[in-house]
Structures are given as C-alpha cells and as structure tokens.
Design a protein around this motif. Structure first.
Motif, PDB file in Angstrom:
ATOM      1  N   CYS A   1     -40.875  48.854  16.322  1.00 45.72           N
ATOM      2  CA  CYS A   1     -39.763  48.374  17.145  1.00 45.72           C
ATOM      3  C   CYS A   1     -40.027  48.778  18.579  1.00 45.72           C
ATOM      4  O   CYS A   1     -40.171  49.966  18.872  1.00 45.72           O
ATOM      5  N   GLU A   2     -40.140  47.797  19.459  1.00 45.94           N
ATOM      6  CA  GLU A   2     -40.332  48.129  20.879  1.00 45.94           C
ATOM      7  C   GLU A   2     -39.526  47.150  21.720  1.00 45.94           C
ATOM      8  O   GLU A   2     -39.063  46.123  21.238  1.00 45.94           O
ATOM      9  N   LYS A   3     -39.374  47.478  23.010  1.00 44.71           N
ATOM     10  CA  LYS A   3     -38.607  46.609  23.909  1.00 44.71           C
ATOM     11  C   LYS A   3     -39.337  45.279  24.061  1.00 44.71           C
ATOM     12  O   LYS A   3     -40.573  45.232  24.101  1.00 44.71           O
ATOM     13  N   HIS A   4     -38.581  44.216  24.121  1.00 45.03           N
ATOM     14  CA  HIS A   4     -39.126  42.888  24.394  1.00 45.03           C
ATOM     15  C   HIS A   4     -39.711  42.931  25.804  1.00 45.03           C
ATOM     16  O   HIS A   4     -39.049  43.420  26.723  1.00 45.03           O
ATOM     17  N   PRO A   5     -40.929  42.435  26.004  1.00 41.17           N
ATOM     18  CA  PRO A   5     -41.549  42.539  27.339  1.00 41.17           C
ATOM     19  C   PRO A   5     -40.769  41.795  28.415  1.00 41.17           C
ATOM     20  O   PRO A   5     -40.819  42.194  29.585  1.00 41.17           O
ATOM     21  N   ASN A   6     -40.086  40.738  28.054  1.00 36.57           N
ATOM     22  CA  ASN A   6     -39.442  39.921  29.089  1.00 36.57           C
ATOM     23  C   ASN A   6     -37.913  39.965  29.048  1.00 36.57           C
ATOM     24  O   ASN A   6     -37.266  39.204  29.747  1.00 36.57           O
ATOM     25  N   ALA A   7     -37.358  40.772  28.187  1.00 41.03           N
ATOM     26  CA  ALA A   7     -35.890  40.765  28.100  1.00 41.03           C
ATOM     27  C   ALA A   7     -35.385  42.174  27.840  1.00 41.03           C
ATOM     28  O   ALA A   7     -35.715  42.805  26.837  1.00 41.03           O
ATOM     29  N   GLU A   8     -34.600  42.625  28.775  1.00 33.65           N
ATOM     30  CA  GLU A   8     -34.033  43.972  28.767  1.00 33.65           C
ATOM     31  C   GLU A   8     -33.335  44.300  27.446  1.00 33.65           C
ATOM     32  O   GLU A   8     -33.531  45.345  26.859  1.00 33.65           O
ATOM     33  N   LYS A   9     -32.513  43.318  26.966  1.00 36.80           N
ATOM     34  CA  LYS A   9     -31.625  43.634  25.851  1.00 36.80           C
ATOM     35  C   LYS A   9     -32.195  43.269  24.490  1.00 36.80           C
ATOM     36  O   LYS A   9     -31.505  43.407  23.477  1.00 36.80           O
ATOM     37  N   LEU A  10     -33.392  42.771  24.440  1.00 39.19           N
ATOM     38  CA  LEU A  10     -33.970  42.377  23.164  1.00 39.19           C
ATOM     39  C   LEU A  10     -35.044  43.372  22.724  1.00 39.19           C
ATOM     40  O   LEU A  10     -35.651  44.055  23.537  1.00 39.19           O
ATOM     41  N   ASN A  11     -35.214  43.429  21.400  1.00 40.21           N
ATOM     42  CA  ASN A  11     -36.269  44.262  20.830  1.00 40.21           C
ATOM     43  C   ASN A  11     -37.237  43.387  20.065  1.00 40.21           C
ATOM     44  O   ASN A  11     -36.847  42.386  19.450  1.00 40.21           O
ATOM     45  N   LYS A  12     -38.502  43.806  20.125  1.00 42.18           N
ATOM     46  CA  LYS A  12     -39.517  43.097  19.356  1.00 42.18           C
ATOM     47  C   LYS A  12     -39.832  43.980  18.156  1.00 42.18           C
ATOM     48  O   LYS A  12     -40.216  45.139  18.313  1.00 42.18           O
TER      49      LYS A  12
END
Ligand SMILES: [Zn+2]
Lengths: 804, 345
Positions: A54-65
């Motif tokens: 689980c990591e931060k989405h590279p292009n979206a502050e509020k989304l997780n990848k």
C-alpha cells in the motif's frame, strides 16, 4: 423485530422451508411479516483480499495504490480512496465483474493514470447502513480479522447470504421480541422442536459475593436483580459472526462485552447491562427511585434530571444507570476495562415507560421492559452472557450469582372446554386436535372430559383467559380452515332511520342543485370557532392542542367552507360551490359532553352559470342561494314553515343578510360574506348559508295527501304597485295573501323597477295573483270583490298604490 | 270562347310553372280561379251559347279549371318542400358546439364509500348507529377493555378536553353505547360510521381527523366463522367477486381472538407488486370476537352471548379503490379533486 433466517436456524430446523414460505406461514398463523429482505440481493463478486502493498498514488494526494491478493492468480493492483487502508489488512474486494447495490458494476479502470482492477469495499458499499457499521470502520473500508482465509466469498463471511424477516409485532406479542420467542412461535407453526441454549460457564474459586452486594429498595419496580462478575477480560472488537448478527438485527457493534449483552438481548429478549466494575466506586448496587432533581449523565453524554417517577441503579449513593433504559457514562465499559459487573434484571413496565417517555429515550432494552420480559429468563440470560464473554473476551467468571429476589411469578393456569372452543370458532374440533396444538406451543395440558387445563409458560404473559387459549387454537388451526358461515338466529330488518334517510335526501338535493360536498375539520382556531355561530357559546377547547389552528371545536361550518373557497381560489378554481353537513359543538356545563348539533352549510362564489358561446353568464348572488334553501324546504315538505327576515349578523353584509325561520324559530342564516371578510380571505363576492339540519330534519311535516286537480279555470290578475323603497316584497306578499282569502291561490312577484322613472325613494313591484274556486268558474264580479279588498289593504297597510 | 279558355289554360299553366314561391302561386290561383278571374269572366258569356253547347262549354271550363288547379297542387307541394328545405338549410347549426352544462355536484368520495358500505350491511339486516364525536373516557376506552394506564390510551395519542372527555379516537364507543342500550339482550346488528380524531401530524398518510366505519353483531350464537362469512360477503361486494380474503392473527384490546383481514391484490392478482408490497395481499380491516370484558361491561352475560366486531377506514378504502395517494386531499376539498367523484359506479 428483525429476524435473521440464518440465525433462526440455530434454534430450529428449517430444512426445506424457504424464507419466503416461512414468512407466509408466520403471517397467516401468528405475526405479520411486514418485509422479507434478501441481504445479498443484487450483490456478487466480492471476495476476501489481503493487502500486500500500500503506497500513496503518485498523482493523487487522497488515493492509495495497493497490491491485493484475492486468492486467485497474481495479486491485482487496486486504487483505493479509503483513508484507513493499510498494508497487511484483510479486506472485502469487489473484483472486476462484481455487482454492488444499485447495480453498480465493477470494471477495470484507470484512475489518474494508474490501473485499478476492482474496489476495496466499505460496509456501506456492500449495502450495510452506515449507522450500523462499527465506529472504527464507519468512515472507511472494513477489516476482517487477520486469520480470515483469502479468496473466499466475503459476502458469506459477512453473513450477507441471509434473509431478514421484519416482524410487525402487536403489543401482546412481546414474547416474539427475541430469537428464542420467534423460534417457539415457528416451532408451533411447523410442529418442530426448539433447541434452547444450555449455558454452563466455568467459574473460578473466587466468589462474586465478595465483590458486590445487591439491594433493591424499589421492589415493586424491580422484583429481581441478578449480578455476575467477570475478571480479567480484554476488551476488543467482536468476531465477524457476532458483528453481523447484531447488524442484521439493526444494532451497531461496539466491543466484545457490549456486543454480547446486545446479542443476549436479541436471543433471550432479556436486556443486560455491563458496568465497568472498577468505575463503580463501591462494592454495592442499590436500586431505588431517583430523588427529585437528581442528575445522571447517560451513555449518550446527556445530563438528565430525574424525578421519583424514575428508577435508578446506584452504587449506593450515585446513580450509575437509568434502570432499563440506558447506562451511566461514569461506569461505561471502555477499552481499558478489565472487570465486568453484569446486570440482568426484571423491571416492570410502568417506571421504565415513564423514564423512556420523559427523556425521549426508546432503547432496545426499554421497549422490551415496557412490553414485559420473561422473568424466567433473567438468570439463564446472565449465565449465557458470561459464558460468551469469556469465550470472546477471555477472563474468568466468579462463582455464584448475587441477587435480590422478591419475584413472585407463576405460570398462568387457564381452562376451557372443547364446547366453548367450537362455539366461539364455529369449528368441530376434537380434543386430541386441541391438545396437539398446545403441544406444538410447548404448553403443558391436562384433560378432564370436555375440559382442558393449560399451564401457560411465563414467556407468554399475554395469555390469561380462556378466549386467549381459543385464539391460540384458532390461529394455529388456521383461519383459512374455519368454515364460512353467516349469523343464524332471528332475522333483523336492516334500515336507515328517518333522520338518516332525510339526511341522504338533503345531500342529494344539494348536489342536484350543483354543490359539491366538502368534508372539513371540526377543530379550528379560537377565533374561527365562534365566527358565524348561530348561537353565542363559548367554544369547546382542547386541553393539549397540537397547534393553535386546531385548538377549538367549531360552532359553525361556514369558516372552514370559506377556507375551502380560499384554497380553491388560490389554485385558479374561481367558481366554487360547496356544502357540508356535520356537527357543531355547543359547550355544556362542566363534566357534561357538549351538545353536538348537525348543521348544513353552503358557500358559493364566482360564476353560477357559465355558457359563454351562447352569451350566458351569471355570477352567484343572494337569490341563487336563497332559491336553494327554498327548494330544500320544499323538497322536505316544509315550504309553508319557511320564512326569511332581514338581519344584521357579524361577518355578513348588513344589507344582504336574512335569518332563516322554521315555524317562527330562527334556525339559520343566509347572506353575502361581509366585504371586509371577503377581502381578508381574498374572495370575490361570496354567499353562504348555515342552518340547523337537526331542526330541519326533525320538523313535523304533514303526511303527503293528494289534492284534486282543478276542474275549473283559474283567473290571473296582475298588479303593479308603487311603494317606498324600503318596503319588503315579502311584507306586501303577506298582506296580499291575507286579504285574498281562500280564493287567492298564488301570489308571485314578477317585476321590480327602481329606475329613473320612479321617485327616488319609491320603487315599483309587480305581483301576479291567481284566483281560483274549486267549485265553479269565477265571474268577474266574484274576483272584483276580493281583488278590490286586496288593493285596499295594500294601500291601508303599506301605502302601496297602483302604478298609473 | 273555347279558344279563349284553351289560351287561358296555357297561360295559367306557364305562370304556375314559373311561380317562384308560395305567395306567387297563390296570386296566380286568385287571378285565374278566383271569382273575378278570367275563367269566370269567360263563363259569364255562356248565356249567349246554345243549350247544346252550354254543357260542353261548362265541361270544358271545368276541365281547364281542374287542369290549372291540378298543376297548382303539384307546384304547391313542390314549393312547400322547397320552402322546408330552405328553412332547414337556414337553420343548420354546428352540433359539435358544447351543450349548456347542467349544474351537478356530487358526494364527497368518503361519503360515497360510507354509504356503499352502509347499504351493503343494511341489506344484511344491520341498522346504522351514530354517536357523539366528543366522548366520555369511559365509552372511548374503559368500556372497551382499555382501563386507565393501558399503553394504547396514551394522553399523547388523543385529544382530551377534560380528564374525562375527549374527541373519540375510534367509532367503537358507539358499539359500547348501543350494547348498553340493548340492556344485555340480543340481537344487536349495527354499523357505525363517523369522524374520529387522533394526535397525528397531518401528512400524506396521517390525518388528525379521519373516518371510521365499524360493525358489531352480538347474539347468543355468534361464531368466528360468521365473522369470516360476513367479511367475505362484504369484501366481494365492495371489491369484486374475484377477490379472495384471508384472516390473520392480530391484536386489539376489545376483541379476542383478533384478526386483520387482507384481500387479494387486484393489481397483480396475488403474485406481488408495489401496491401490495410484494405480498399479493392488501390489508383492509381489523376484526375479532368481542372481548368478554367488553360484553360484561355493557351488561351482557359473556357465557351466553358472543359477538363479532370489525372496523375499517374509509380513507384507506377510497385510496385503494381510486388510487388516491395523499390523505390530505380528502380534507382540502379541491374542486378538481371532488369533481372526479361525480361519476356513479
Ligand atoms: Zn399486488
């Protein structure tokens, strides 16, 4: 009561009976099933997944990848917006191809440039109400316990493969406010055995009585109070099976201890309360009525001021719970609680109802106490609860049960006879059939000839008299199986009373005349209650009205009919003609019921006739309505008893109002609504009448009698009179009739002239007089004699002279 | 002379043929056949003729007259016919223009429902009883097995005037009063319609004032099967012969056993739809066998007498029957609403 079909099967074998079939059977024999809800309706393709990364989405502050193992093939990448998603969690994953409530189909997608193969779900996204989701998951995705197997159907794990039956309970069936009660009911309907839990918690060597002492002062309100102690519990979330049981019954999960109390409440119908023993501040429970002004802060963080009407649980001094309604904040179980004092008590309905109402608190507990719980379940429920708590929260149950017992409840013993049963139901049942029905209910019976004596278990507190037993027989025998008969015995002639017949006639007459029947409210404002009242009375006033607009009983119907006109006018219905029949309420002396007098009222406004393409148009006027009153009296054979006299009445046009007389008594009024009132109500010219229908319908009328059709011709003489403008046509008519004697058969006005050819204070009224003698043809001389007398009287009494 | 007559005949016949209207024809009649006409004139010269010729000439003159008048008759018919045709043509009008409206009001839909139910039960030997809308607590509650303190008689649910009087919350007190009037004797067979009041906020499904109609039968051998049979007759007559009924257990303080009656859903025929909430059944009324306490309080020996009672809401029935979706329509009296119920069914 929400009943889980899956849960119910823990107590009764439902093999081969679908939830729908069961619902139908329960409705027909016992309790109305108001709804059948399939929890997984329109849901598919949700599995348990394991969040590997689980990591931060590279292009979206509020989304997780995230990278999620869904148990089949390669782990998939899913973009997740939930704030609480994290590595290592076991979560519910709607895979590509899944369908969620609202026919929401999950497809492969790209979110801000990153591929997403599915969706990690919150409970709401799976169709569970947000207010039922455990608090820690209410704002995000749900987490399964770490030992949950990956790849399995998440909907099954969440018990969404269930059907919920919504029971609409009547007040007598408090017994069905528990799963066990429902199981007994279903057992009786299906003729099946019921499996009852048999709790046998292991206990430690320590005795509960060393920890707590229970005293009940208010024995009437609380005949039985039992306490158990559990030490060394570890507060944490409940397992998913318990959480889903609660959620499917409409209760939000909290923690393992509180959830167990709620589970037992649902299972046994016995409310329980868990106190944090260490926060009690004493080794004592004292149940008493609250002091006046005593304050408790309840679990919902509201400070509540009490009165002696309310029952409280105290630690000897301070209240720690509002008995049977809600616990106190000071002794609430929290994450660091280690020792539990479990309360299981029998409170009677009265004090609980009062507290629940006074504080606007209706809880699962209070609603059960109000309707009555089964006193024999108080102890087993406590044992079952501690057994479950230890299983789920660890710890040890201290030995013994500490209680204050002043309970005196015995099962009701009720007898009836086979004859009585068959007489009431209209059946031809045999004793063994009746016995079998009680056996299905698990009621013990003994039979002595025709008499059957039934011992009713305490869980069925609603059964106290033999008719109650007969109802049990009837409903379980099946009302569908009852014969269909009609009452035997002497025939009675059905009819309307004379009054009722005539009232129907009045309605038909009014409608034939072009008026629509309105029905308005009897309750009105203080002001309107007395407007247009025929007689001066103080209006009857409600003790506790819901609003000022509906606070007094009406003394007349006209004000509400004017409201009807106003309502219609505001909606482009410009021409309105309505009438109403209904009671007005005349206050009597204190302690007596008011007199209710039936009135008839009508109101008309706008156009009366409208046939535009032939140029026919006529606005309402006084005489339109007067004609209706005259016609009505004629229809009822009361024409000769009708009279009108000019009058001035509040709310009516002073020059266009008359009182209506029946046999010399005022019974109503007719007139134009006062222009000021018309303006207030935004009405155009409006005419109303109201009269005592009661007087009208109870008036004596001569029986209908045929009079011979004349064999001799009648002779008509027309006269045009000049009189003072103020002179009433009715008065002149009266003079003519009196002077004309028996030969004068009819007088009618045929012209009125007040124009410029007359002196300004004079008018011309023309009458047509019809003379007739049933015995012979009248000669000119015969007529001249009477006619001259008529003219003479007119001049003498009214100063009326023939128009030259 | 003979020639002169022939001439006159030809002349007259020409004129007759040319006559344009009845007046002209009449003028021709007068001028040729009248006493001062030319034929008479010619015949005046008959005296000069011989005795043999005279009858011949007379006959000829008559021939001429007959010919002219015969022709005239035909022409007259023709002209009359033409005149009629002309009048008809002139009187033609547009029959599609609207007629002069007849003034016509109608029953309020609730009255229609109540009268229909009344008539149905009158046909089964019932009379119609009415009672006061402001009631004594005793008749509204106590006499109906709702003693003081009973949860179903909460102050919050009723409009009290004093501690002992209130706006009746149902029409059942009429039953209590009627039974009392019968002084413990049967049979009682009544139907009681009327207004009732409850502390509800007015919205689409609640009204602080509404109608009820109840029935009561008390006699020595009244059975629950009689209730079932009576309700079946009622339901089939009111809602249609093809409707099924079912009774299911319920609870009312004044009856024991208590039931509710459903009728099969007309919309879906029982397979389930939104109107019947998927059940195939629609709840119509509450009923039951009169509770022994109620009988005893009204002066009946409940060992000997039994009875059944039923009650329903005309608003609900009207809403079901006509598809009305908001109970407030019954009390706002919008004429566009009321007019829809002028049709007699
Ligand atoms: Zn349906």
């Amino acid at each position: 009561m929400l009943v889980s079909y899956k849960w119910l099967q823990e107590y009764i074998d439902l093999a081969g009976i679908s939830a729908e079939e069961l619902a139908e059977k329960i409705t027909k024999s016992g309790i109305e099933v108001e709804g059948v809800e399939k929890l997984n309706e329109g849901l598919k393709g949700v599995v348990v997944g394991h969040v590997l990364e689980c990591e931060k989405h590279p292009n979206a502050e509020k989304l997780n990848k995230t990278l999620v193992d869904i148990g089949s093939g390669e782990p998939v990448q899913i973009i997740c917006g939930a704030p609480n998603v994290g590595k290592g969690q076991k979560v519910a994953v709607a895979t590509v191809g899944a369908v969620l409530p609202g026919n929401f189909k999950i497809k492969k997608a790209k979110l801000r440039g990153e591929e997403s193969n599915g969706m990690i779900c919150s409970l709401q996204e799976l169709g569970i109400e947000g207010k039922l989701a455990p608090k820690e998951y209410a704002e995000g995705i749900y987490n399964f316990s770490s030992d949950t197997e990956v790849g399995q159907d998440a909907l099954e794990v969440l018990n969404r493969d269930d059907v919920i039956l919504e029971l609409g309970l009547t007040p007598n069936r408090a017994d069905a406010m528990s799963m066990l009660g429902v199981a007994y009911e279903v057992g009786a309907i299906l003729g099946k055995e019921v499996k009852i839990p048999n709790p046998q918690p292991k206990t430690s060597s320590e005795q509960a009585s060393d920890y707590i002492k229970v005293t009940v002062e208010a024995k009437e309100d609380n005949p039985l109070y039992v306490a158990k102690i559990i030490k060394n519990v570890k507060i944490g979330p409940s397992p998913v099976w318990l959480q889903t049981r609660l959620m499917s019954a409409g209760i939000r999960p909290h923690n393992n201890v509180v959830d167990v109390t709620n589970f037992i409440l649902l299972e046994y119908g016995q409310p329980l309360h868990a106190f944090d023993y260490d926060k009690l501040g004493s080794k004592e429970i004292l149940v008493r009525r609250a002091g006046n002004g005593e304050v408790i802060e309840t679990l919902d963080d509201v400070k509540r001021t009490l009165t002696p009407d309310h029952l409280v649980i105290t630690n000897g001094t301070e209240p720690v719970a509002l008995a049977g309604v809600m616990g106190g904040a000071n002794s609430e179980v929290s994450s660091d609680t280690t020792t539990i004092l479990l309360e299981s008590a029998y409170f009677t309905g009265g004090a609980i109802r009062k507290a629940s109402k006074d504080h606007g608190l209706r809880s699962e507990a209070s609603s059960r106490y109000e309707k009555g719980v089964d006193p024999e379940r108080v102890r087993p429920a406590a044992e079952r609860a501690v057994e479950l708590m230890v299983e789920l929260a660890g710890g040890e149950v201290l030995g013994g049960i500490v209680e204050a017992d002043a309970l005196d409840v015995k099962p009701a013993v009720v007898s009836t006879t086979l004859g009585k049963i068959n007489k009431i139901l209209g059946t031809t049942l045999e004793m063994n059939e009746v016995k079998d029905i009680f056996a299905r209910l698990k009621f013990a019976t003994s039979v002595d000839n025709e008499t059957i004596t039934v011992t009713v278990p305490t869980r069925r507190g609603d059964i106290t008299i033999e008719e109650d037993l007969i109802e049990e027989v009837g409903r379980l025998y099946g009302y569908d199986n009852l014969p269909t008969t009609l009452p035997e015995g002497p025939s009675t002639p059905g009819h309307l009373s004379n009054y009722q017949k005539k009232r129907r006639l009045v309605r038909h007459f009014m409608e034939g005349a072009g008026l629509f029947q309105a029905v308005t409210y009897s309750l009105t404002s203080a002001e309107k209650a007395t407007q247009y009242a025929l007689e001066k009375y103080e209006p009857v006033e409600l003790a506790m009205p819901m609003s000022e607009d509906r606070s007094h009983l009406r003394l007349s119907i006209v004000p509400e009919l004017l409201e009807v006109l106003k309502y219609n006018n505001a909606r482009q219905n410009d021409s309105v003609a309505v009438y109403e029949t209904g009671a007005v309420f005349l206050k009597n002396s204190d302690g007596e019921l008011p007199e209710e007098r039936e009135h008839l009222a009508a109101a008309i406004t706008g156009l009366w006739e409208s046939h535009p393409w032939q140029g026919e148009k006529k606005a309402v006027d006084f005489f339109v309505l007067k004609g209706i009153v005259e016609g009505l009296f004629a229809k009822l054979g009361l024409e000769s008893q009708l009279g009108f006299q000019k009058a001035e009445l509040d709310g009516l046009h002073p020059g266009r109002t008359a009182e209506i007389f029946l046999n010399g008594d005022v019974i109503g009024f007719i007139g134009q609504v006062h222009p000021t009132m018309q303006k207030t109500l935004d009405l155009k010219e409006t005419y109303v009448f109201e009269l005592s229908l009661k007087s009208l319908l109870e008036a004596e009328t001569a029986p209908l009698q045929y009079t011979a059709i004349p064999r001799f011709p009648s002779i008509t003489r027309d006269i045009a009179l000049v009189v003072d403008k103020k002179k009433a046509a009715g008065d002149l008519e009266k003079i003519i009739s009196e002077a004309g004697g028996s030969l004068l058969k009819e007088v009618s006005v045929f012209d009125l002239y007040e124009g410029e050819k007359m002196e300004h204070d004079k008018k011309s009224l023309a009458f047509s007089l019809k003379y007739f003698d049933p015995e012979k043809t009248l000669t000119d001389e015969d007529i001249a004699k009477v006619h001259n007398k008529v003219l003479a009287k007119l001049e003498e009494k009214a100063g009326a002279v023939l128009r030259g | 002379m003979q020639d002169r007559l022939k001439e006159l005949q030809i002349e007259a016949l020409e004129k007759v043929a040319a006559a344009a209207d009845l007046k002209e024809l009449n003028d021709i009649r007068v001028s040729y056949l009248g006493k001062k006409g030319p034929i008479t004139e010619v015949l005046k010269g008959m005296g000069k003729l011989s005795a043999e010729e005279r009858p011949k000439m007379g006959a000829l003159a008559n021939e001429v007259r007959d010919a002219i008048s015969g022709q005239m008759e035909g022409k007259q018919k023709e002209l009359e016919e033409a005149a009629v045709q002309k009048q008809l043509a002139a009187e033609e009008m547009d029959v599609t223009l609207p007629g002069r409206p007849v003034k016509m009001g109608s029953h309020h839909p609730l009255t229609s429902i109540i009268e229909e139910i009344e008539d149905l039960f009158i046909g089964m030997g019932y009379t119609v009883e009415e009672g006061p809308e402001v009631e004594k607590d005793y008749y509204n509650f106590e006499a109906l097995n709702l003693p003081k303190g009973h949860p179903a008689r909460d102050m919050q649910d009723s409009f009290y005037i004093t501690e002992e009087t209130l706006l009746r919350t149902h029409t059942s007190p009429v039953q209590a009063r009627t039974m009392e009037k019968h002084q413990g004797k049967g049979p009682v067979k009544i139907i009681c319609p009327g207004k009732v009041y409850r502390r509800d906020n007015d919205d689409a499904t609640h009204s602080h004032q509404f109608m009820q109609i109840e029935g009561l039968v008390v006699d020595e051998n009244i059975r629950m099967s009689d209730l079932k049979g009576t309700l079946e007759v009622f339901a089939k007559k009111l809602f249609g012969e093809d409707r099924e009924i079912r009774l299911r257990p319920s609870f009312f303080p004044f009856t024991e056993p208590s039931v509710e009656m459903d009728i099969s859903c007309k919309i879906c025929g029982g397979s389930g739809c939104s109107v019947c909430k998927g059940t195939g059944w629609i709840e119509i009324l509450g009923a039951g066998m009169v509770h022994p306490n109620v009988l005893e309080m009204a002066g009946y020996d409940s060992k000997k007498y039994t009875g059944f009672a039923f009650g329903m809401g005309p608003e609900r029935i009207a809403m079901l029957k006509y598809g009305v979706d908001d109970i407030r329509h019954f009390y706002t009296n919008d004429v566009r609403f009321l007019k829809q119920f002028s049709v007699e069914e």
